[in-house]
Design an enzyme around this catalytic site. Sequence first.
Site, PDB file in Angstrom:
ATOM      1  N   SER A  23       0.839  -1.215   0.000  1.00  9.27           N
ATOM      2  CA  SER A  23       0.000   0.000   0.000  1.00  9.27           C
ATOM      3  C   SER A  23       0.864   1.251   0.000  1.00  9.27           C
ATOM      4  CB  SER A  23      -0.895   0.021   1.238  1.00  9.27           C
ATOM      5  OG  SER A  23      -1.892  -0.943   1.139  1.00  9.27           O
ATOM      6  N   ARG A  27       1.370   4.198  -2.948  1.00  9.41           N
ATOM      7  CA  ARG A  27       1.110   5.606  -2.634  1.00  9.41           C
ATOM      8  C   ARG A  27       2.362   6.449  -2.855  1.00  9.41           C
ATOM      9  NH1 ARG A  27      -2.479   2.591  -0.299  1.00  9.41           N
ATOM     10  NH2 ARG A  27      -4.482   3.368   0.471  1.00  9.41           N
ATOM     11  N   ARG A 124     -13.951  -6.751 -11.068  1.00  5.51           N
ATOM     12  CA  ARG A 124     -14.083  -6.155  -9.724  1.00  5.51           C
ATOM     13  C   ARG A 124     -14.921  -4.879  -9.755  1.00  5.51           C
ATOM     14  NH1 ARG A 124      -8.373  -6.783  -6.845  1.00  5.51           N
ATOM     15  NH2 ARG A 124      -9.623  -6.168  -5.046  1.00  5.51           N
ATOM     16  N   ASP A 319      -6.798  -8.012   4.349  1.00  2.00           N
ATOM     17  CA  ASP A 319      -5.993  -8.790   3.396  1.00  2.00           C
ATOM     18  C   ASP A 319      -5.427 -10.071   4.011  1.00  2.00           C
ATOM     19  OD1 ASP A 319      -6.427  -7.005   1.362  1.00  2.00           O
ATOM     20  OD2 ASP A 319      -4.604  -5.860   1.745  1.00  2.00           O
ATOM     21  N   ARG A 350     -12.558 -14.647  -1.949  1.00  2.00           N
ATOM     22  CA  ARG A 350     -11.692 -15.361  -0.995  1.00  2.00           C
ATOM     23  C   ARG A 350     -12.470 -16.226  -0.014  1.00  2.00           C
ATOM     24  NH1 ARG A 350      -7.092 -10.619  -0.261  1.00  2.00           N
ATOM     25  NH2 ARG A 350      -5.924 -11.223  -2.127  1.00  2.00           N
ATOM     26  N   ARG A 393      -2.531 -14.100  -2.572  1.00  2.00           N
ATOM     27  CA  ARG A 393      -2.649 -14.460  -1.150  1.00  2.00           C
ATOM     28  C   ARG A 393      -3.236 -15.861  -0.971  1.00  2.00           C
ATOM     29  NH1 ARG A 393      -0.942  -9.594   0.759  1.00  2.00           N
ATOM     30  NH2 ARG A 393      -2.030  -7.724   0.046  1.00  2.00           N
TER      31      ARG A 393
HETATM   32  C1  S3P Z   1      -5.639  -1.269  -0.067  1.00  3.58           C
HETATM   33  C2  S3P Z   1      -6.880  -1.308   0.513  1.00  3.58           C
HETATM   34  C3  S3P Z   1      -7.658  -2.543   0.675  1.00  3.58           C
HETATM   35  C4  S3P Z   1      -6.782  -3.780   0.523  1.00  3.58           C
HETATM   36  C5  S3P Z   1      -5.858  -3.678  -0.652  1.00  3.58           C
HETATM   37  C6  S3P Z   1      -4.949  -2.486  -0.540  1.00  3.58           C
HETATM   38  C7  S3P Z   1      -4.943   0.024  -0.208  1.00  3.58           C
HETATM   39  O1  S3P Z   1      -8.655  -2.581  -0.311  1.00  3.58           O
HETATM   40  O2  S3P Z   1      -7.601  -4.926   0.420  1.00  3.58           O
HETATM   41  O3  S3P Z   1      -5.050  -4.852  -0.761  1.00  3.58           O
HETATM   42  O4  S3P Z   1      -3.729   0.045  -0.462  1.00  3.58           O
HETATM   43  O5  S3P Z   1      -5.611   1.052  -0.059  1.00  3.58           O
HETATM   44  P1  S3P Z   1     -10.107  -1.879  -0.110  1.00  3.58           P
HETATM   45  O6  S3P Z   1      -9.906  -0.434   0.010  1.00  3.58           O
HETATM   46  O7  S3P Z   1     -10.863  -2.246  -1.349  1.00  3.58           O
HETATM   47  O8  S3P Z   1     -10.668  -2.517   1.130  1.00  3.58           O
END
Ligand code: S3P
Length: 432
Positions: A23, A27, A124, A319, A350, A393
């Site tokens: 994440s 970013r 998705r 996750d 999942r 995963r």
């Molecule tokens: C993430 C947010 C989560 C997570 C994903 C990474 C992120 O998703 O499941 O692996 O980096 O903001 P959601 O915002 O859809 O819950």
Amino acid sequence: MTQTIRRRIAPLLGSYRPEGDKSLSHRALLFAALAEGQSTIRRFLVGGVTQAMLRCLRALGVPCELDAQAHILRVQGVGLHGFTPPAEPLNCGNSATTFRLLAGALAGAGTPCVLDGSAGLRRRPMDRILEPLRLMGAHVSSDTGRAPLRFAPAPLHGISYTLPIASAQVKSCLLLAGLSADAPTAILEPGPSRDHTERMLAAMGAAIRPLEAPAHGAVVLPQTNPLRPLDLELPGDISSAAFLIVAATLLPGSDFTLLRVGVNPTRTGILDALRAMGADIQLLNETTLAGEPVADLRVRAAHLSGTVIQGDLVVRMIDEFPAFMIAAAAARGETLVRDAAELRTKESDRIAGMASALRALGVDIEEYPDGFRIRGTGVIPGGAALGAGGDHRVAMSLALAGLIAEQPITVEGFDILNESFPDFPSVLGLNA
Ligand code: S3P
């Protein structure tokens, strides 16, 4: 690639420093592109999903230089409105984080383009960003409410919007768009999703602040100055560490330390869940890295018992459920998970995928629309060939099951793990 995983007798000993957080890597790369000046990001995750973000930003004219061996990324920021309209559709591969965060940046930048991804990503849900982006005035269209999305330039308005489901991707998408809106943008959410965007943008000079408890979410003001570039080293990924935490807990005699792992409280639900089951996890050397709390995690083998997971804890470990399901299957007693319908919208469904895999391995699991119940006996029989279903995963979780099961487990499509954790096989000695 197909991999057979056999029961591991040896304990997990020693230490390992996980690769940079997924994440945070997404970013840091995207926000560096939106800044002005050169950013340097160390311990950048070099995985399939971050390559997708890199490919898209290069196609938008952002100069990026990656030293993949050293995990160092240099990005020359083009500013909030500096993208070059790409000639081809942008391909986000399997990465929903790339897709949803970039969508907010593109709407803000007013860049005409098409945002697309793999067949898996096209399945998705994207209506969750489409609807609020349109409320902000964005010109974004889709035939199906899913990828591909088409963007055309339009001025954006600040809005106040409550997310129906807590989601850091959706929150981040809208906060990024909000940087280019004409008034403040307030995003409220029903639970505490990860707050990396808020922390990193604030460090870059954005006027962004979290909402105060008991509310969740954040407010961002229109950005009048350029965002400052980044110079940072990223914490290790707790979502990757989680696989090794479960392995060390379940392999008798283990004593394993994960170094400099991100322990942002919006991400540590897996530690709370495993501890509630009896896991022995200690946080050592707590400090701060890249504006995020980090710690070394010392994990010793333990016997687990069942637990109940629901409410806010679900989003704090969203996750980690595939790995957690292996821990629950290896525990004694019943584990119940509710409020987790979001698991059906990830890289795969999942709940369905893991339930059918665990059943094939001889585990007693019952599925609900928003969760599951596992009746653990302390033993996973194993002895099946399973598919990873295109989900990194799931692939790694099935490998964990193989390490402790009575009979070997074969995982087809195992190399999908390269999306987020290329070191996984070598840390567990699976290549040997
Ligand atoms: C993430 C947010 C989560 C997570 C994903 C990474 C992120 O998703 O499941 O692996 O980096 O903001 P959601 O915002 O859809 O819950």
